[in-house]
Design an enzyme around this catalytic site. Structure first.
Site, PDB file in Angstrom:
ATOM      1  N   GLY A 129       0.839  -1.184   0.000  1.00 14.06           N
ATOM      2  CA  GLY A 129       0.000   0.000   0.000  1.00 14.06           C
ATOM      3  C   GLY A 129       0.874   1.233   0.000  1.00 14.06           C
ATOM      4  N   GLY A 339     -29.019  15.061  16.966  1.00 11.63           N
ATOM      5  CA  GLY A 339     -29.468  13.746  16.517  1.00 11.63           C
ATOM      6  C   GLY A 339     -29.853  13.712  15.049  1.00 11.63           C
ATOM      7  N   GLU A 362      -4.496   8.072  -2.090  1.00  9.31           N
ATOM      8  CA  GLU A 362      -3.525   8.944  -2.764  1.00  9.31           C
ATOM      9  C   GLU A 362      -2.306   9.205  -1.868  1.00  9.31           C
ATOM     10  OE1 GLU A 362      -4.617   8.606  -5.442  1.00  9.31           O
ATOM     11  OE2 GLU A 362      -6.171   9.950  -6.168  1.00  9.31           O
TER      12      GLU A 362
END
Length: 383
Positions: A129, A339, A362
């Site tokens: 990665g 909420g 990225e």
């Protein structure tokens, strides 16, 4: 700092109007149904958004990176997930324009610019990665072809795109042994994993891209020599980083605007919530961070356009600052809704979910700190 003139405002207004009319009304529906709106993306391409900073001789719009980040900000106000896919598509098309041969440019770019074809960027692997130079996907020369074997992970557009820009190892370990290839979706041996079940970005598919002896012509090697792949990938990511930051900015701007409207209408303790001093302080901080993010982003885009010596650092700083701050703005906007912010129908929780991944892709924000830190150390004291 760059200032918008009348032509710039026309471009920004067109992107804003498109987002307001064609993205925003369907954004919640697309998210809930995991729908990838190819037809709407083609409409955007019809306005020149399929190849924003690509040469006009092959169908691109010939605009600046600065124009690009302004456009993606506006599009993300309608839907960050759709805007983010379009930013990745643009990155792929630019790579072909910048590094491809003239024959490659003429063959591949026109249908991509019109988004008759969709593109995906294939760098990340299950075991590679952030350490992109450690990728294991291989491309072996066999006569007039290359044969590719390996798996790419977290690919936006995976299974739905028509062209995959694939980074594969043609040489020794390390960055110099990597090359870039154009792999069509109908290539024999190419398959895809199931669409990933994600926290956000549901309006674009994400899947593994699996290559089992995929054979492509040697003419699909981007550029004329092997070993350019890592440079192509990293150069592309400079623009990708500011594009995705622009998508964060647009999403945060929308969340902020929704919060201000809600606070004007919501009454508590004998008056509108927006009249509470602590609420106003919070809004002041949000507004300041939005403006700081925009200015930093424009500065980075300008440095990339001008190819200034510190443009890599500027793009990394902008990606780090903007994606972090704008995620916090969206999260604060949710909090200010109470909420109601937690309910899907208000649209805030979707923005929060969509923006969270921008701090990862990225190049993670931890890697952005590595990039900036190296630049700081290289300058030395007093620089």
């Amino acid at each position: 700092m760059p200032v918008m003139d009348d032509d710039d405002k026309i471009i920004v207004d067109a992107a804003y109007d498109f987002a307001a009319k064609r993205l925003a009304p369907k954004a919640l529906e697309w998210d809930a149904q995991h729908h990838f709106p190819k037809d709407v993306l083609r409409e955007a391409a019809g306005m020149g958004m399929g190849a924003i900073y690509v040469s006009e001789d092959v169908g691109g719009s010939g605009m600046r990176r600065l124009d690009g980040v302004r456009i993606f900000e506006q599009l993300a106000r309608g839907c960050p997930a759709v805007a983010a896919y379009l930013s990745i598509h643009n990155m792929c098309v630019w790579m072909i324009d910048e590094f491809g041969t003239d024959a490659q440019r003429q063959q591949w770019i026109p249908p991509l610019a019109a988004m008759e074809h969709f593109a995906s960027y294939c760098l990340t692997e299950p075991g590679a990665g952030s350490d992109a130079a450690a990728l294991r996907t291989k491309a072996v020369r066999d006569g007039d072809d290359y044969v590719l074997t390996g798996t790419k992970q977290f690919i936006s557009g995976g299974g739905r795109s028509d062209v995959y820009v694939v980074m594969a190892r043609t040489g020794d370990p390390g960055p110099k042994g990597i090359s870039a290839f154009l792999v069509p979706a109908d290539a024999e041996g190419l398959s895809f994993g199931p669409n990933e079940d994600k926290m956000g970005w549901n309006a674009q598919p994400t899947a593994q891209v699996i290559m089992e002896g995929v054979r492509v012509p040697a003419a699909n090697l981007i550029g004329e020599t092997e070993g350019l792949g890592f440079t192509i990938a990293m150069r592309g990511l400079n623009g990708g980083r500011i594009n995705i930051a622009a998508c964060s900015l647009g999403g945060a701007q929308d969340a902020y605007s929704r919060a201000v409207a809600h606070l004007r209408d919501r009454e508590a303790f004998g008056g509108p919530l927006i009249d509470e001093p602590t609420i106003r302080f919070t809004l002041a901080d949000m507004a300041t961070n939005l403006e700081a993010s925009r200015l930093m982003l424009w500065r980075a885009a300008e440095s990339l356009d001008a190819k200034e010596p510190d443009h890599v650092e500027q793009c990394a700083m902008a990606k780090l600052f903007v994606t972090d701050r704008c995620y916090d703005i969206a999260d604060t906007a949710l909090q200010l809704h109470g909420g109601y912010g937690y309910l899907a129908e208000y649209g805030i929780e979707k923005i929060v979910r969509d923006l969270r991944v921008h701090r990862i892709l990225e190049g993670t924000n931890e890697i952005m700190r590595v990039v900036v830190g190296r630049a700081v150390a290289a300058r030395g004291l007093g620089a």
